[in-house]
Scaffold this active site. Sequence first.
Site, mmCIF file in Angstrom:
data_model
loop_
_atom_site.group_PDB
_atom_site.id
_atom_site.type_symbol
_atom_site.label_atom_id
_atom_site.label_comp_id
_atom_site.label_asym_id
_atom_site.label_seq_id
_atom_site.Cartn_x
_atom_site.Cartn_y
_atom_site.Cartn_z
ATOM 1 N N CYS A 114 0.817 -1.225 0.000
ATOM 2 C CA CYS A 114 0.000 0.000 0.000
ATOM 3 C C CYS A 114 0.847 1.271 0.000
ATOM 4 O O CYS A 114 0.368 2.340 -0.371
ATOM 5 C CB CYS A 114 -0.954 0.000 1.190
ATOM 6 N N HIS A 250 -3.280 7.587 1.740
ATOM 7 C CA HIS A 250 -3.682 6.248 1.287
ATOM 8 C C HIS A 250 -5.094 6.006 1.798
ATOM 9 O O HIS A 250 -5.399 6.300 2.959
ATOM 10 C CB HIS A 250 -2.709 5.210 1.845
ATOM 11 N N ASN A 280 -10.075 0.171 -0.572
ATOM 12 C CA ASN A 280 -8.613 0.206 -0.460
ATOM 13 C C ASN A 280 -8.022 -0.417 -1.728
ATOM 14 O O ASN A 280 -8.166 -1.620 -1.948
ATOM 15 C CB ASN A 280 -8.193 -0.572 0.789
HETATM 16 O O1 UT7 Z 1 -3.924 -0.640 3.252
HETATM 17 C C1 UT7 Z 1 -3.072 -1.345 4.081
HETATM 18 C C2 UT7 Z 1 -3.289 -0.999 5.475
HETATM 19 N N1 UT7 Z 1 -4.531 -1.553 5.959
HETATM 20 C C3 UT7 Z 1 -5.244 -0.833 6.775
HETATM 21 O O2 UT7 Z 1 -4.914 0.286 7.030
HETATM 22 C C4 UT7 Z 1 -6.426 -1.485 7.433
HETATM 23 C C5 UT7 Z 1 -6.369 -1.185 8.890
HETATM 24 N N2 UT7 Z 1 -7.462 -1.730 9.651
HETATM 25 C C6 UT7 Z 1 -8.747 -1.369 9.536
HETATM 26 O O3 UT7 Z 1 -9.109 -0.601 8.664
HETATM 27 C C7 UT7 Z 1 -9.729 -1.881 10.563
HETATM 28 O O4 UT7 Z 1 -9.013 -2.547 11.574
HETATM 29 C C8 UT7 Z 1 -10.802 -2.825 9.977
HETATM 30 C C9 UT7 Z 1 -11.793 -2.032 9.117
HETATM 31 C C10 UT7 Z 1 -10.135 -3.919 9.170
HETATM 32 C C11 UT7 Z 1 -11.605 -3.479 11.115
HETATM 33 O O5 UT7 Z 1 -12.115 -2.516 11.993
HETATM 34 P P1 UT7 Z 1 -11.911 -2.653 13.564
HETATM 35 O O6 UT7 Z 1 -12.678 -1.574 14.192
HETATM 36 O O7 UT7 Z 1 -10.435 -2.707 13.827
HETATM 37 O O8 UT7 Z 1 -12.613 -4.026 13.876
HETATM 38 P P2 UT7 Z 1 -11.983 -5.369 14.488
HETATM 39 O O9 UT7 Z 1 -11.072 -6.022 13.502
HETATM 40 O O10 UT7 Z 1 -11.464 -5.102 15.861
HETATM 41 O O11 UT7 Z 1 -13.304 -6.247 14.573
HETATM 42 C C12 UT7 Z 1 -14.430 -5.842 15.356
HETATM 43 C C13 UT7 Z 1 -15.541 -6.870 15.191
HETATM 44 C C14 UT7 Z 1 -15.078 -8.308 15.366
HETATM 45 O O12 UT7 Z 1 -16.084 -8.999 16.082
HETATM 46 P P3 UT7 Z 1 -15.923 -9.314 17.634
HETATM 47 O O13 UT7 Z 1 -14.673 -10.116 17.750
HETATM 48 O O14 UT7 Z 1 -15.830 -7.957 18.294
HETATM 49 O O15 UT7 Z 1 -17.181 -10.061 17.941
HETATM 50 C C15 UT7 Z 1 -15.017 -8.837 13.961
HETATM 51 O O16 UT7 Z 1 -15.225 -10.217 13.883
HETATM 52 O O17 UT7 Z 1 -16.098 -6.793 13.874
HETATM 53 C C16 UT7 Z 1 -16.163 -8.100 13.301
HETATM 54 N N3 UT7 Z 1 -16.036 -7.991 11.853
HETATM 55 C C17 UT7 Z 1 -17.092 -7.827 11.044
HETATM 56 N N4 UT7 Z 1 -18.407 -7.732 11.291
HETATM 57 C C18 UT7 Z 1 -19.231 -7.554 10.237
HETATM 58 C C19 UT7 Z 1 -14.908 -8.002 11.116
HETATM 59 N N5 UT7 Z 1 -15.212 -7.843 9.809
HETATM 60 C C20 UT7 Z 1 -16.565 -7.734 9.744
HETATM 61 C C21 UT7 Z 1 -17.469 -7.541 8.678
HETATM 62 N N6 UT7 Z 1 -18.778 -7.458 8.981
HETATM 63 N N7 UT7 Z 1 -17.077 -7.430 7.393
#
Ligand code: UT7
Length: 323
Positions: A114, A250, A280
Site C-alpha cells: 500500500c 492512502h 482500499n
Molecule cells: O492498506 C493497508 C493498510 N490496511 C489498513 O490500514 C487497514 C487497517 N485496519 C482497519 O481498517 C480496521 O481494523 C478494519 C476495518 C479492518 C476493522 O475494523 P476494527 O474496528 O479494527 O474491527 P476489528 O477487527 O477489531 O473487529 C471488530 C468486530 C469483530 O467482532 P468481535 O470479535 O468484536 O465479535 C469482527 O469479527 O467486527 C467483526 N467484523 C465484522 N463484522 C461484520 C470483522 N469484519 C466484519 C465484517 N462485517 N465485514
Amino acid sequence: MVSRAVVQGVGHYLPSRVVPNSHFETFLDTSDEWIRTRSGIERRHFAAETETTSELAAHAARAALADAGMQVDEIDAVIVATSTADLTFPSAATMVQAELGMTNGFAFDVQAVCAGFVFAMANANALIVSGQANSVLVIGAETFSRIMDWTDRATCVLFGDGAGALVLKAEEGDGAPSDRGILSTDLNSDGRYRDLLYVDGGVSTQTTGHLRMQGNQVFRHAVEKLASTANKALDKAGLTAADLDWIVPHQANIRIIQGTARKMGLPMDKVVVTVQDHGNTSAASIPMALSVGVQRGQINKGDLLVAEAIGGGLAWGSVVLRW
Ligand code: UT7
C-alpha cells in the site's frame, strides 16, 4: 538552481464493474452498515475476469500523458507500483511500456504494497534529480480482488481494483519550499511486523495465496506512523503541517484518515477522500485520489500537498510536493 520533479499530468482508470457493500450481504455475515461505519467504504470497483493490472495501468498512463500534453516518446522511464502484477515476470511496467508503444528508456516495478506509490515517487524523484531520467511516468495499479479470501469478512469487503498515474518531469527550481515539484520524501519499513499484513503464497511457495491481515493491529500502527512520517517529510522540506493545502492519504479506512488529520492538526476539509468510492486499492489509491482531487477542483497548481501511506511490511512513507 536545483532540479525538481514536477507534475505535468495526472490520470486514473477504474474498471467498469461497481460493487456496492450490499453485494457482500448476499454471501457473508456482514452488513452495509458495518462496512460503512468501520471503514467508510460504500462501494469499490472490481476488474473484469480477463482484465489485468497492466491493462488498468496503461489506461491510467494514457490519461496522464494526455493531461500532460506529452507523447510517449518523451518519457524516459516507467515505474509501476504494484503487488498484483499480471505475471511473476516480466514486470507490469515493461508490459505498460509495450502497450504504450514506448521503445526507448526503461521500466520496472516497485513492490511496497500500500506504500508502493510513495516509494515509486521517491524513486522517480531520485532518477530525475540525479539526471538519470528527464521524464518519468509513475503508476500505481492493482487488482487486489484476485488475492481476496471471499470467506474472510474481515478483509474481502475492504479492497478494490484500479490504477492512477502521474507524469513527472525535470524543471529547474530555486531549492526553496516555494518551488513546484517534489520537495521531500520519507521512506520507512520494519519487517518485524510482516505477519500483520501479508499474502500467504507466492512463487517460492508455489501457491498464489490470499491476503491475511490483523486489521486492528495495522490500524494502531497506521494512526501512529502516518502523521509521524508526514511531519518528518514536511520538516525535511522546511515546512510544517500549517503550510499544507491538502493531505492526500492512502485510502484504507476513513477512521485512519481522520485520525491522521487530527494528529497533524488539520481539519477534514483539507483532506482528499475517495475511500467511499474506491475502497482500499493499495498502491493505486494515492494516484487515483490525486487525479480525482484535480477533477473535483480541490487540487490546483501551486498547492502544497503531502501524500502518506502504510501497508504490508510494514512499509510506510510520505512525499511532500507542490502541485
Ligand atoms: O492498506 C493497508 C493498510 N490496511 C489498513 O490500514 C487497514 C487497517 N485496519 C482497519 O481498517 C480496521 O481494523 C478494519 C476495518 C479492518 C476493522 O475494523 P476494527 O474496528 O479494527 O474491527 P476489528 O477487527 O477489531 O473487529 C471488530 C468486530 C469483530 O467482532 P468481535 O470479535 O468484536 O465479535 C469482527 O469479527 O467486527 C467483526 N467484523 C465484522 N463484522 C461484520 C470483522 N469484519 C466484519 C465484517 N462485517 N465485514
